[in-house]
Design an enzyme around this catalytic site. Structure first.
Site, PDB file in Angstrom:
ATOM      1  N   GLU A 200       0.853  -1.190   0.000  1.00 17.36           N
ATOM      2  CA  GLU A 200       0.000   0.000   0.000  1.00 17.36           C
ATOM      3  C   GLU A 200       0.883   1.233   0.000  1.00 17.36           C
ATOM      4  OE1 GLU A 200      -2.547  -0.173   3.445  1.00 17.36           O
ATOM      5  OE2 GLU A 200      -3.929  -1.591   2.518  1.00 17.36           O
ATOM      6  N   TYR A 202       2.115   4.364   1.649  1.00 18.74           N
ATOM      7  CA  TYR A 202       2.162   4.699   3.076  1.00 18.74           C
ATOM      8  C   TYR A 202       1.558   6.089   3.266  1.00 18.74           C
ATOM      9  CZ  TYR A 202       4.036   5.397   7.775  1.00 18.74           C
ATOM     10  OH  TYR A 202       4.173   5.632   9.110  1.00 18.74           O
ATOM     11  N   LYS A 237      -3.673   0.267  21.534  1.00 22.24           N
ATOM     12  CA  LYS A 237      -4.530   1.413  21.807  1.00 22.24           C
ATOM     13  C   LYS A 237      -4.473   1.758  23.292  1.00 22.24           C
ATOM     14  CE  LYS A 237      -7.435   0.092  17.977  1.00 22.24           C
ATOM     15  NZ  LYS A 237      -8.491  -0.845  17.561  1.00 22.24           N
ATOM     16  N   GLU A 274     -12.036  -0.896   9.888  1.00 19.36           N
ATOM     17  CA  GLU A 274     -10.995   0.090  10.198  1.00 19.36           C
ATOM     18  C   GLU A 274     -10.675   0.932   8.969  1.00 19.36           C
ATOM     19  OE1 GLU A 274      -8.283  -2.480  13.391  1.00 19.36           O
ATOM     20  OE2 GLU A 274      -7.374  -1.656  11.588  1.00 19.36           O
ATOM     21  N   ASN A 288     -12.113  -6.297  11.443  1.00 19.86           N
ATOM     22  CA  ASN A 288     -11.967  -7.189  12.592  1.00 19.86           C
ATOM     23  C   ASN A 288     -13.289  -7.903  12.830  1.00 19.86           C
ATOM     24  OD1 ASN A 288      -9.332  -6.199  12.984  1.00 19.86           O
ATOM     25  ND2 ASN A 288     -10.147  -4.458  14.107  1.00 19.86           N
ATOM     26  N   ARG A 290     -14.405  -9.626  15.399  1.00 10.95           N
ATOM     27  CA  ARG A 290     -14.638  -9.947  16.813  1.00 10.95           C
ATOM     28  C   ARG A 290     -15.250  -8.743  17.522  1.00 10.95           C
ATOM     29  NH1 ARG A 290      -9.254  -8.188  16.246  1.00 10.95           N
ATOM     30  NH2 ARG A 290      -9.043  -6.208  17.324  1.00 10.95           N
ATOM     31  N   VAL A 293     -12.129  -4.484  22.299  1.00 16.66           N
ATOM     32  CA  VAL A 293     -11.907  -3.953  23.645  1.00 16.66           C
ATOM     33  C   VAL A 293     -12.713  -2.667  23.850  1.00 16.66           C
ATOM     34  CG1 VAL A 293     -10.159  -3.000  25.220  1.00 16.66           C
ATOM     35  CG2 VAL A 293      -9.571  -4.950  23.752  1.00 16.66           C
TER      36      VAL A 293
HETATM   37  C1  MV4 Z   1      -1.261   1.948   7.338  1.00 12.57           C
HETATM   38  C2  MV4 Z   1      -0.659   3.166   7.734  1.00 12.57           C
HETATM   39  C3  MV4 Z   1      -0.339   4.069   6.733  1.00 12.57           C
HETATM   40  N1  MV4 Z   1      -0.561   3.749   5.445  1.00 12.57           N
HETATM   41  N2  MV4 Z   1      -1.473   1.697   6.039  1.00 12.57           N
HETATM   42  C4  MV4 Z   1      -1.283  -0.046  11.699  1.00 12.57           C
HETATM   43  C5  MV4 Z   1      -2.338  -0.889  12.310  1.00 12.57           C
HETATM   44  C6  MV4 Z   1      -2.898  -1.653  11.190  1.00 12.57           C
HETATM   45  N3  MV4 Z   1      -4.288  -1.951  11.427  1.00 12.57           N
HETATM   46  C7  MV4 Z   1      -2.665  -0.800   9.995  1.00 12.57           C
HETATM   47  N4  MV4 Z   1      -1.739   0.221  10.396  1.00 12.57           N
HETATM   48  C8  MV4 Z   1      -1.367   1.217   9.555  1.00 12.57           C
HETATM   49  N5  MV4 Z   1      -1.612   1.012   8.242  1.00 12.57           N
HETATM   50  C9  MV4 Z   1      -1.105   2.582   5.122  1.00 12.57           C
HETATM   51  N6  MV4 Z   1      -1.282   2.287   3.846  1.00 12.57           N
HETATM   52  C10 MV4 Z   1      -0.434   3.391   9.083  1.00 12.57           C
HETATM   53  C11 MV4 Z   1      -0.760   2.412   9.990  1.00 12.57           C
HETATM   54  C12 MV4 Z   1      -0.411   2.705  11.349  1.00 12.57           C
HETATM   55  C13 MV4 Z   1      -1.374   2.935  12.288  1.00 12.57           C
HETATM   56  C14 MV4 Z   1      -2.712   2.859  11.967  1.00 12.57           C
HETATM   57  C15 MV4 Z   1      -3.652   3.060  12.907  1.00 12.57           C
HETATM   58  C16 MV4 Z   1      -3.257   3.372  14.201  1.00 12.57           C
HETATM   59  C17 MV4 Z   1      -1.954   3.450  14.538  1.00 12.57           C
HETATM   60  C18 MV4 Z   1      -0.996   3.225  13.602  1.00 12.57           C
HETATM   61  C19 MV4 Z   1       0.342   3.315  13.972  1.00 12.57           C
HETATM   62  C20 MV4 Z   1       1.285   3.090  13.032  1.00 12.57           C
HETATM   63  C21 MV4 Z   1       0.927   2.774  11.724  1.00 12.57           C
END
Ligand code: MV4
Length: 451
Positions: A200, A202, A237, A274, A288, A290, A293
């Site tokens: 993906e 970023y 979290k 999400e 998710n 489930r 929390v």
């Molecule tokens: C991402 C992102 C940025 N860009 N995807 C981290 C948890 C997982 N569910 C997916 N995550 C992320 N995916 C793309 N394409 C940044 C995160 C991420 C993040 C997301 C939600 C809450 C906290 C986070 C901490 C670091 C990275």
């Protein structure tokens, strides 16, 4: 309705589910490990079965023992809670084969959404917005490189079997790509026994916004609004709130996308979609399958008991509300209270609770399993409970949480409650100016409290 339900979990969520069952007139069977014989969930359940040793692998993950316990006690359904077997399709299938109702979606849906690249592929087909990236999994390093060039950098390399932030690597430029890809892949093989990867773009400076979904067997799907879960530390979290600070228009668009996502897999029971939110742009990242929390903040602003609703739809009842019935009222915040020491790298700190004072009052809830004299076993995670408040508006909720945390006394173990207070006391947090980088950026000032 079920007459008897087995709760395949421990700690605060087991207590939460047992209470819901009791209120519904359903008999409860707890399971426990040898380390949990004095745990609150065992004491408040009607019946309890020891399913194995202290290590989770021997007890809370021991499918055969759990199913055997359910059958021998005459339970008709199993609630898996979160963690442990909650997103294990083999377990959901085993329950079904044994004539037990798994309180959650089917094994097939758990599989589809548990495979994060497959989930992404399904959402693309359904027309749910996703981050620019690969169409499902990548075939090889060469394939990945050419897709990376098309998407543009920075790229986030993710493991299909990962999720929740596990098995991810950033490549900022092409020179970093091969190494990042191979490292992420071998980590994924090590951790999940599966090296399937996807890519993906970023996206930086995002908020983590998730929608609560409830769906019944008859194709009715309703969202219960969203939670902002951006306040995290290393993908754990710390504080969640509902609603988030999005506009009514954006809530409508994101909620529609969440419902579309659920309908695309014929989802049933409670689920969470999400999204990453960047400005007004939102992207599906994971589903998710489930109970989560942080479900209580949604309960506070909607007035719906999500656990009871899960049990009812699993028993074949229709959802008792429609989308029009869902009106978000006030503002709710949850903080997770962990037995850990923030000033020493947040190291886990199990021990004996020698004093407990729990605040109470209008709109104050403490979901926990600790009691005075209880020793927290060292074998499981460090979460002792959750403080949840409900206020008229966000500022009222912040002030209520601060007062509640000031009054809460948990003696005998070091907790993160002062750390949580510092978040609520931060001017940028209060203004709503935060994203998923908040704790990382402000860690020094958040740790400046007196012990
Ligand atoms: C991402 C992102 C940025 N860009 N995807 C981290 C948890 C997982 N569910 C997916 N995550 C992320 N995916 C793309 N394409 C940044 C995160 C991420 C993040 C997301 C939600 C809450 C906290 C986070 C901490 C670091 C990275």
């Amino acid at each position: 309705m079920f007459q008897k339900v087995l709760i395949a979990n421990r700690g605060e969520i087991a207590v939460r589910i047992i209470r819901a069952c009791k209120q519904m007139g359903i008999e409860t069977v707890a399971i426990y490990s040898v380390a949990d014989k004095d745990s609150l969930h065992v004491q408040i359940a009607d019946d309890a079965v020891c399913v194995g040793g202290a290590k989770s692998n021997e007890s809370y993950l021991n499918m055969e023992n759990i199913v055997t316990a359910a059958i021998s006690k005459g339970a008709e359904a199993i609630h898996p809670g979160f963690g442990f077997l909650s997103e294990n399709s083999d377990f959901a299938n085993l329950c079904q084969e044994c004539g037990l109702r798994f309180i959650g979606p089917s094994g097939n849906v758990i599989d589809q959404m548990g495979n994060k690249s497959k989930a992404r592929e399904i959402m693309i087909k359904a027309g749910v917005p996703v981050v620019p990236g690969s169409n499902g999994a990548v075939k090889s390093l060469d394939d990945a490189r050419s897709i990376a060039l098309e998407i543009g950098f920075p790229i986030l390399i993710k493991a299909s079997a990962g999720g929740g932030g596990r098995g991810m690597r950033v490549a900022n430029i092409m020179d970093e790509f091969d190494n990042a890809f191979e490292t992420a892949k071998s980590e994924a093989i090590n951790a999940f026994g599966n090296g399937t990867m996807y890519l993906e773009k970023y996206v930086i400076n995002t908020k983590h916004i998730e929608f609560q979904i409830m769906a019944d067997k008859y194709g009715n799907v309703v969202h219960l609004g969203e939670r902002d879960c951006s306040i995290q530390r290393r993908n754990q979290k710390v504080l969640e709130e509902a609603p988030s600070l999005i506009s009514e228009d954006l809530r409508k668009r994101m909620g529609d996308a969440a419902i579309l996502a659920s309908k695309s897999v014929n989802y049933e029971n409670a689920g969470t979609i999400e999204f990453l939110l960047s400005g007004d742009d939102f992207y599906f990242i994971e589903m998710n399958t489930r109970i989560q929390v942080e479900h209580p903040v949604t309960e506070m602003v909607t007035g719906i008991d999500i656990i009871k609703e899960q049990i009812k739809v699993a028993a074949g009842k229709e959802l008792s509300f429609t989308q029009e019935d869902i009106i978000l009222k006030g503002h709710s915040i949850e903080v997770r209270i962990n037995a850990e020491d923030p000033k020493h790298g947040f190291r886990p700190n199990p021990g004996k609770i020698d004093l407990l004072h729990v605040p109470s009052g209008n709109g104050i809830r403490f979901d926990s399993f600790i009691y005075t004299g209880y020793s927290i076993p060292p074998f499981y995670d460090s979460m002792m409970g959750k403080v949840i408040v409900h206020g008229e508006n966000r500022i009222d909720a912040i002030n209520k949480m601060k007062a509640t945390l000031e009054e809460l006394v948990i003696g005998g173990v070091t907790t993160n409650q002062d750390f949580c207070y510092m978040i609520l006391n931060n001017a940028d947090y209060v203004k709503g100016e935060f994203d998923t980088g908040f704790i990382g950026m402000k860690i020094d000032s958040l740790l400046e409290y007196d012990e």
